[in-house]
Write a protein that holds these residues in place. Sequence first.
Motif, PDB file in Angstrom:
ATOM      1  N   THR A   9      -7.481  25.304  20.953  1.00 37.37           N
ATOM      2  CA  THR A   9      -7.013  25.482  20.270  1.00 37.37           C
ATOM      3  C   THR A   9      -6.274  23.434  20.432  1.00 37.37           C
ATOM      4  OG1 THR A   9      -4.808  25.775  21.162  1.00 37.37           O
ATOM      5  CG2 THR A   9      -6.096  27.653  20.274  1.00 37.37           C
ATOM      6  N   LYS A  10      -7.207  22.611  20.424  1.00 37.64           N
ATOM      7  CA  LYS A  10      -6.458  20.987  20.607  1.00 37.64           C
ATOM      8  C   LYS A  10      -6.247  20.799  19.669  1.00 37.64           C
ATOM      9  CE  LYS A  10     -11.282  19.736  21.853  1.00 37.64           C
ATOM     10  NZ  LYS A  10     -11.922  21.179  22.014  1.00 37.64           N
ATOM     11  N   THR A  11      -6.939  20.786  18.604  1.00 34.05           N
ATOM     12  CA  THR A  11      -6.741  20.429  16.878  1.00 34.05           C
ATOM     13  C   THR A  11      -5.543  20.924  16.804  1.00 34.05           C
ATOM     14  OG1 THR A  11      -8.403  20.470  16.875  1.00 34.05           O
ATOM     15  CG2 THR A  11      -7.099  20.505  14.426  1.00 34.05           C
ATOM     16  N   SER A  12      -5.564  22.049  16.968  1.00 35.21           N
ATOM     17  CA  SER A  12      -4.256  22.716  16.762  1.00 35.21           C
ATOM     18  C   SER A  12      -2.822  22.638  16.846  1.00 35.21           C
ATOM     19  CB  SER A  12      -4.343  24.463  16.893  1.00 35.21           C
ATOM     20  OG  SER A  12      -5.415  25.422  15.950  1.00 35.21           O
ATOM     21  N   TYR A  13      -2.510  22.403  18.235  1.00 37.55           N
ATOM     22  CA  TYR A  13      -1.742  21.455  19.193  1.00 37.55           C
ATOM     23  C   TYR A  13      -1.264  19.965  18.757  1.00 37.55           C
ATOM     24  CZ  TYR A  13       1.123  19.951  22.892  1.00 37.55           C
ATOM     25  OH  TYR A  13       2.867  20.063  23.278  1.00 37.55           O
ATOM     26  N   ALA A  14      -2.601  19.676  18.529  1.00 33.00           N
ATOM     27  CA  ALA A  14      -2.149  17.814  18.186  1.00 33.00           C
ATOM     28  C   ALA A  14      -1.783  18.177  16.733  1.00 33.00           C
ATOM     29  CB  ALA A  14      -3.736  17.034  17.747  1.00 33.00           C
ATOM     30  N   MET A  15      -2.335  19.084  15.644  1.00 36.83           N
ATOM     31  CA  MET A  15      -1.241  19.509  14.065  1.00 36.83           C
ATOM     32  C   MET A  15       0.412  19.921  14.213  1.00 36.83           C
ATOM     33  SD  MET A  15      -3.673  18.086  12.829  1.00 36.83           S
ATOM     34  CE  MET A  15      -2.416  18.736  10.537  1.00 36.83           C
ATOM     35  N   PHE A  16       0.001  20.547  15.218  1.00 34.39           N
ATOM     36  CA  PHE A  16       1.874  20.851  15.443  1.00 34.39           C
ATOM     37  C   PHE A  16       2.524  19.886  15.928  1.00 34.39           C
ATOM     38  CE2 PHE A  16       4.577  21.796  19.514  1.00 34.39           C
ATOM     39  CZ  PHE A  16       6.251  22.309  18.725  1.00 34.39           C
ATOM     40  N   LEU A  17       2.352  19.027  16.937  1.00 33.33           N
ATOM     41  CA  LEU A  17       2.719  17.926  17.126  1.00 33.33           C
ATOM     42  C   LEU A  17       3.222  16.572  16.110  1.00 33.33           C
ATOM     43  CD1 LEU A  17       1.241  16.873  21.044  1.00 33.33           C
ATOM     44  CD2 LEU A  17       3.934  17.432  20.479  1.00 33.33           C
ATOM     45  N   LEU A  18       2.263  16.615  16.232  1.00 32.05           N
ATOM     46  CA  LEU A  18       2.234  15.902  13.843  1.00 32.05           C
ATOM     47  C   LEU A  18       3.433  16.392  13.525  1.00 32.05           C
ATOM     48  CD1 LEU A  18      -1.479  14.514  13.398  1.00 32.05           C
ATOM     49  CD2 LEU A  18       0.622  13.376  14.254  1.00 32.05           C
ATOM     50  N   GLN A  19       3.484  17.569  13.259  1.00 29.58           N
ATOM     51  CA  GLN A  19       4.664  18.371  12.588  1.00 29.58           C
ATOM     52  C   GLN A  19       5.771  18.297  13.276  1.00 29.58           C
ATOM     53  OE1 GLN A  19       5.945  19.633   9.482  1.00 29.58           O
ATOM     54  NE2 GLN A  19       4.703  21.546   9.380  1.00 29.58           N
ATOM     55  N   ALA A  20       5.799  18.003  14.781  1.00 21.81           N
ATOM     56  CA  ALA A  20       6.970  18.119  15.110  1.00 21.81           C
ATOM     57  C   ALA A  20       8.225  16.944  14.817  1.00 21.81           C
ATOM     58  CB  ALA A  20       6.749  18.798  16.575  1.00 21.81           C
ATOM     59  N   ILE A  21       6.583  15.603  15.317  1.00 24.50           N
ATOM     60  CA  ILE A  21       7.309  14.412  14.419  1.00 24.50           C
ATOM     61  C   ILE A  21       7.535  14.097  13.138  1.00 24.50           C
ATOM     62  CG2 ILE A  21       5.942  12.091  14.764  1.00 24.50           C
ATOM     63  CD1 ILE A  21       3.838  13.049  17.019  1.00 24.50           C
ATOM     64  N   GLN A  22       6.840  14.358  12.223  1.00 23.94           N
ATOM     65  CA  GLN A  22       6.880  14.429  10.390  1.00 23.94           C
ATOM     66  C   GLN A  22       8.790  14.859  10.242  1.00 23.94           C
ATOM     67  OE1 GLN A  22       5.039  16.160   7.500  1.00 23.94           O
ATOM     68  NE2 GLN A  22       4.959  14.103   6.521  1.00 23.94           N
ATOM     69  N   GLN A  23       9.195  15.904  10.808  1.00 23.16           N
ATOM     70  CA  GLN A  23      10.237  16.550  10.858  1.00 23.16           C
ATOM     71  C   GLN A  23      11.542  15.702  11.172  1.00 23.16           C
ATOM     72  OE1 GLN A  23      10.847  21.014  11.078  1.00 23.16           O
ATOM     73  NE2 GLN A  23       8.844  21.228  10.548  1.00 23.16           N
ATOM     74  N   PRO A  75       2.906  18.752  35.902  1.00 24.02           N
ATOM     75  CA  PRO A  75       2.226  19.521  35.163  1.00 24.02           C
ATOM     76  C   PRO A  75       2.432  20.755  35.081  1.00 24.02           C
ATOM     77  CG  PRO A  75       0.705  18.634  36.556  1.00 24.02           C
ATOM     78  CD  PRO A  75       1.457  18.798  37.459  1.00 24.02           C
ATOM     79  N   LEU A  76       2.991  21.151  33.703  1.00 17.00           N
ATOM     80  CA  LEU A  76       3.678  22.766  32.966  1.00 17.00           C
ATOM     81  C   LEU A  76       2.959  23.585  31.655  1.00 17.00           C
ATOM     82  CD1 LEU A  76       6.918  21.112  31.444  1.00 17.00           C
ATOM     83  CD2 LEU A  76       6.238  22.009  34.483  1.00 17.00           C
ATOM     84  N   LYS A  77       2.664  25.131  32.399  1.00 20.27           N
ATOM     85  CA  LYS A  77       1.239  25.445  31.297  1.00 20.27           C
ATOM     86  C   LYS A  77       2.964  25.654  30.177  1.00 20.27           C
ATOM     87  CE  LYS A  77       0.519  29.803  31.311  1.00 20.27           C
ATOM     88  NZ  LYS A  77       0.146  31.885  32.566  1.00 20.27           N
ATOM     89  N   ILE A  78       2.498  26.261  29.137  1.00 20.44           N
ATOM     90  CA  ILE A  78       2.859  26.012  27.993  1.00 20.44           C
ATOM     91  C   ILE A  78       2.137  26.466  26.696  1.00 20.44           C
ATOM     92  CG2 ILE A  78       4.593  23.778  27.935  1.00 20.44           C
ATOM     93  CD1 ILE A  78       2.476  22.239  25.860  1.00 20.44           C
ATOM     94  N   SER A  79       3.095  27.097  26.109  1.00 18.72           N
ATOM     95  CA  SER A  79       2.589  27.912  24.494  1.00 18.72           C
ATOM     96  C   SER A  79       3.134  26.855  23.489  1.00 18.72           C
ATOM     97  CB  SER A  79       2.930  29.294  25.032  1.00 18.72           C
ATOM     98  OG  SER A  79       2.114  30.090  25.846  1.00 18.72           O
ATOM     99  N   PHE A  80       2.623  27.442  22.270  1.00 16.61           N
ATOM    100  CA  PHE A  80       3.012  26.324  20.988  1.00 16.61           C
ATOM    101  C   PHE A  80       2.808  27.799  20.127  1.00 16.61           C
ATOM    102  CE2 PHE A  80      -1.410  25.750  21.307  1.00 16.61           C
ATOM    103  CZ  PHE A  80      -1.715  25.689  20.001  1.00 16.61           C
ATOM    104  N   PRO A  81       3.367  27.333  18.631  1.00 22.21           N
ATOM    105  CA  PRO A  81       3.283  27.926  17.776  1.00 22.21           C
ATOM    106  C   PRO A  81       2.455  27.857  17.029  1.00 22.21           C
ATOM    107  CG  PRO A  81       5.851  26.867  17.755  1.00 22.21           C
ATOM    108  CD  PRO A  81       4.767  26.637  18.908  1.00 22.21           C
ATOM    109  N   LYS A  82       1.899  29.139  16.247  1.00 17.66           N
ATOM    110  CA  LYS A  82       0.605  29.114  15.348  1.00 17.66           C
ATOM    111  C   LYS A  82       1.144  28.255  13.781  1.00 17.66           C
ATOM    112  CE  LYS A  82      -1.133  33.229  16.954  1.00 17.66           C
ATOM    113  NZ  LYS A  82      -1.515  35.398  15.804  1.00 17.66           N
ATOM    114  N   GLU A  83       0.230  27.353  13.583  1.00 17.50           N
ATOM    115  CA  GLU A  83      -0.155  26.744  12.137  1.00 17.50           C
ATOM    116  C   GLU A  83       1.532  27.131  11.461  1.00 17.50           C
ATOM    117  OE1 GLU A  83      -3.034  28.973  11.700  1.00 17.50           O
ATOM    118  OE2 GLU A  83      -2.563  27.969  13.622  1.00 17.50           O
ATOM    119  N   SER A  84       1.985  26.303  10.240  1.00 18.09           N
ATOM    120  CA  SER A  84       2.714  26.701   9.700  1.00 18.09           C
ATOM    121  C   SER A  84       2.002  26.415   8.008  1.00 18.09           C
ATOM    122  CB  SER A  84       4.264  25.945   9.850  1.00 18.09           C
ATOM    123  OG  SER A  84       3.555  24.619   9.334  1.00 18.09           O
ATOM    124  N   TYR A  85       0.705  25.367   8.350  1.00 13.91           N
ATOM    125  CA  TYR A  85      -0.175  25.619   7.366  1.00 13.91           C
ATOM    126  C   TYR A  85      -1.223  26.181   7.182  1.00 13.91           C
ATOM    127  CZ  TYR A  85      -2.753  22.851  10.357  1.00 13.91           C
ATOM    128  OH  TYR A  85      -3.891  22.672  11.953  1.00 13.91           O
TER     129      TYR A  85
END
Length: 546
Positions: free
Chosen positions: A173-187, A530-540
């Motif tokens: 889920t590389k692209t999905s996580y990158a897009m989550f970070l970009l969404q967080a930055i935009q907001q 290092p930390l093990k994390i999860s992230f939300p599913k895409e909002s788009y």
Amino acid sequence: MQKIGKVSATEKNPTSCDEFIFWLDQNVEVKPFDIITVENNIASKKTKTFGIIKEVEHITDSTGHLTSYISSDFGDVSSEPLTNRIGVTYAKVEVISNDHEVFMPLRDGQPVYFATKEDISKALGLDNIKNPIPAGYIQTTNGLTVPISVNKDFLLGKEGAHVNISGISGLATKTSYAMFLLQAIQQKSEDTAFIILNVKGSDLLNIDMPVHPGDHREDEWSSMGLEFKPFENVTYYYPYTNSQSRKYANSAANTETLTRQHEAGILKNYTYTYDENKSNIDLLFSNIDDPNFTIESILNFISEHKDFDDIDWDDLKQLLKEKYTQSGGSSNKDIPVVSWRKFSRLLKKSVDNEIFINALASGSERKQCSLANELQSIQNNEIHVIDIAKIDEQLQSFVFGDVLKSIYDLKFGDTERETNTIPKRIVIFVDELNKYAASTSPKNSPLLRYLLEITERGRSDGIILFSAQQFKSAIHDRVKGNCSTNVFGRTNSIETSKPDYRYLPKVYSNMMTRLRKGELIIQHPIFTTPLKISFPKESYLQGDDN
């Protein structure tokens, strides 16, 4: 707090200021990456030491496996032992921090507890992060969900910059996580602009469209202080093609998507004319090895001779043809005829594509534009999605190089814009980085040169690279070495055996081979481990799904 065990300090395994071992209550379950807390009181000073579990093991008083075999009636799997062996499960822990900066070794017998949400925030320094950007959440074995944020100054400069994400295609889920970070930055940021390259199908060609919530997605986003909504201020750029029914866009997006974007005025088709891109021709040869510098010599010849001024692409092909025919073969004895022929063949293969035109169309229906001009007009909080999925690899490198060069020129003063109107930070996201910055890339590749400039010096000027690829070991050392944030998804054991992973504890690199979809391991400067994390599913809306 739930007591789960006690510190164990032995002659062979003493506690230290960096690590310790504790034995577990036999009814307690723990996992690597769980965060625990232990009181570390020195005289009248009461403190807490926080640690992260690295490994969990079980041991008995058996001297060997043969003893265990014999005690089961010489291998009878149905037999019941008369006396159970003495055994204990214990965990190895790496010390993260102490709430009063006390790093004395823990004493034997000290109770160990699962960390609370407040403890985890203290342990990771989350309660003191300036300019926090949500980066996912931690899920602990005892049922806690703790949002994780990173420091904007370490993600987008001043202190550090650039993000690299690696892992197996699909599962990581590389692209999905990158897009989550970009969404967080935009907001969370108002001084940043974004450029996203779509390299696969139609994955990122509907990011301005909402998706139906479901699966508690809204709750996950709101728990991190983010709104569940698609990206805003998005414009899409497609390679031009002479197809009216497709809105002149060479793309994997379906016709309904292209029509919607065309009617909304957020679709443009990029083209390249010779007069505006003569200085960029070298980017067409980014992936071509040139050990004898003959291609470079021809490029210099073209830039220095007036015969190559005020012409178009067709004229260029004809002039090159003359260089390796009998009539023109002797005009320049420094460059062999065979080199002119090779150069001409490679260039013709690219410029025969429909994105290379002799002049822009007079009407507005075709939505033709110069990508460089569009990027150099980018504003704060805008997202420019550039589709390169359906053009060949050589042209993908050309377009990506044009993007990097345009932003580099914008940030370093080669523009008429006032400095205070230029976004303070411009984030460029590209997947499949191994195509453009491989460890085996030609040393004189102009595209690699721009990537090195941006990763080594772009941080201070606000040019930030977010990148992803399957295998980190395949990336140029200077590119990946300058990324302050590294994220790992599901990775195979062959890759984790490479030198790029040697700085990670063995148990962490082993866990990378077992990560589930949506689970990642993140390494960031503000985290001491290092930390093990999860992230939300895409909002788009992903791709052309409805």
